[in-house]
Design a protein around this motif. Sequence first.
Motif, PDB file in Angstrom:
ATOM      1  N   LEU A  90       0.753  -1.155  -0.143  1.00 59.01           N
ATOM      2  CA  LEU A  90      -0.009   0.127   0.033  1.00 59.01           C
ATOM      3  C   LEU A  90       0.752   1.300  -0.043  1.00 59.01           C
ATOM      4  O   LEU A  90       1.896   1.111   0.405  1.00 59.01           O
TER       5      LEU A  90
ATOM      6  N   THR B  14      -4.170   5.614  -0.212  1.00 61.29           N
ATOM      7  CA  THR B  14      -5.104   4.346  -0.742  1.00 61.29           C
ATOM      8  C   THR B  14      -6.118   3.882   0.204  1.00 61.29           C
ATOM      9  O   THR B  14      -6.250   4.300   1.384  1.00 61.29           O
TER      10      THR B  14
ATOM     11  N   ASP C 274      -7.992  -0.897  -2.796  1.00 66.27           N
ATOM     12  CA  ASP C 274      -6.670  -1.040  -3.365  1.00 66.27           C
ATOM     13  C   ASP C 274      -6.081  -2.276  -2.768  1.00 66.27           C
ATOM     14  O   ASP C 274      -5.462  -3.199  -3.767  1.00 66.27           O
TER      15      ASP C 274
ATOM     16  N   ARG D 185     -10.336  -4.033  -6.289  1.00 71.59           N
ATOM     17  CA  ARG D 185     -10.252  -3.483  -7.532  1.00 71.59           C
ATOM     18  C   ARG D 185      -9.177  -4.314  -8.653  1.00 71.59           C
ATOM     19  O   ARG D 185      -8.203  -5.106  -8.008  1.00 71.59           O
TER      20      ARG D 185
ATOM     21  N   GLY E  88      -5.402  -4.748  -8.061  1.00 71.64           N
ATOM     22  CA  GLY E  88      -5.305  -4.614  -6.454  1.00 71.64           C
ATOM     23  C   GLY E  88      -4.613  -5.798  -6.016  1.00 71.64           C
ATOM     24  O   GLY E  88      -4.194  -6.697  -6.713  1.00 71.64           O
TER      25      GLY E  88
END
Length: 212
Positions: free
Chosen positions: A48, A52, A122, A148, A151
């Motif tokens: 990450l 996000t 994400d 997503r 992701g």
Amino acid sequence: MTTVRDRLLATIAGQLGNPHGLLGKGVALLLNRGNLAVITAAVEAADLTTGTTAADIGFGGGAGLHLLLGRVGVDGAVHGIEISPDMLTRARSRHAGDLATGRLRLAEGSMTALPLPDDGLDAAITVNTIYFVPDLPAAVAELVRVVRPGGRLVIGIGDPDAMAKMPFTPYGFTLRPVSEVVDALEAAGCTVERRDLPQKPIPARLLIATPK
């Protein structure tokens, strides 16, 4: 015939799957301590950046929430989904400030019915949770739904052979070969990377899935 040992082990297994009550408070501390290395590795694998949106599905004692909040920064957001009302209450008490600012959003939900929109994350992590899901394909499909395309979904599990040697796992755990979880992720449209964590007493496996 059900023995005192059977009842004790069934109670332990039930608390691990759904911590609650006075005993659940102690279980939450044990979960944070015992799972910290795997949770930390899962957060790192989620890769990450600031700003996000991430989630910890079945966050238990809440260690993952703290680590994810640190990764997404002040402009990011973290969702915590948990089946145990007591663990939700615990997290609300410990993260009142993050809840007030909207950086943290907590909700009750199961692995097969996540209160999250399609493609809204994400990344998501879930550690030592799939033992308590009877329908693995349904749970995996739901996890993939909320991440997503491109992701990351990171699933952390204990090595099934090592888990099978623990006295409480016959009481409510569903232990599956790692390959079965990989197959479910691939069937749901993910590419999967596997990482092994040779920790003791139970080695862990991280499955890092990327929805297409």
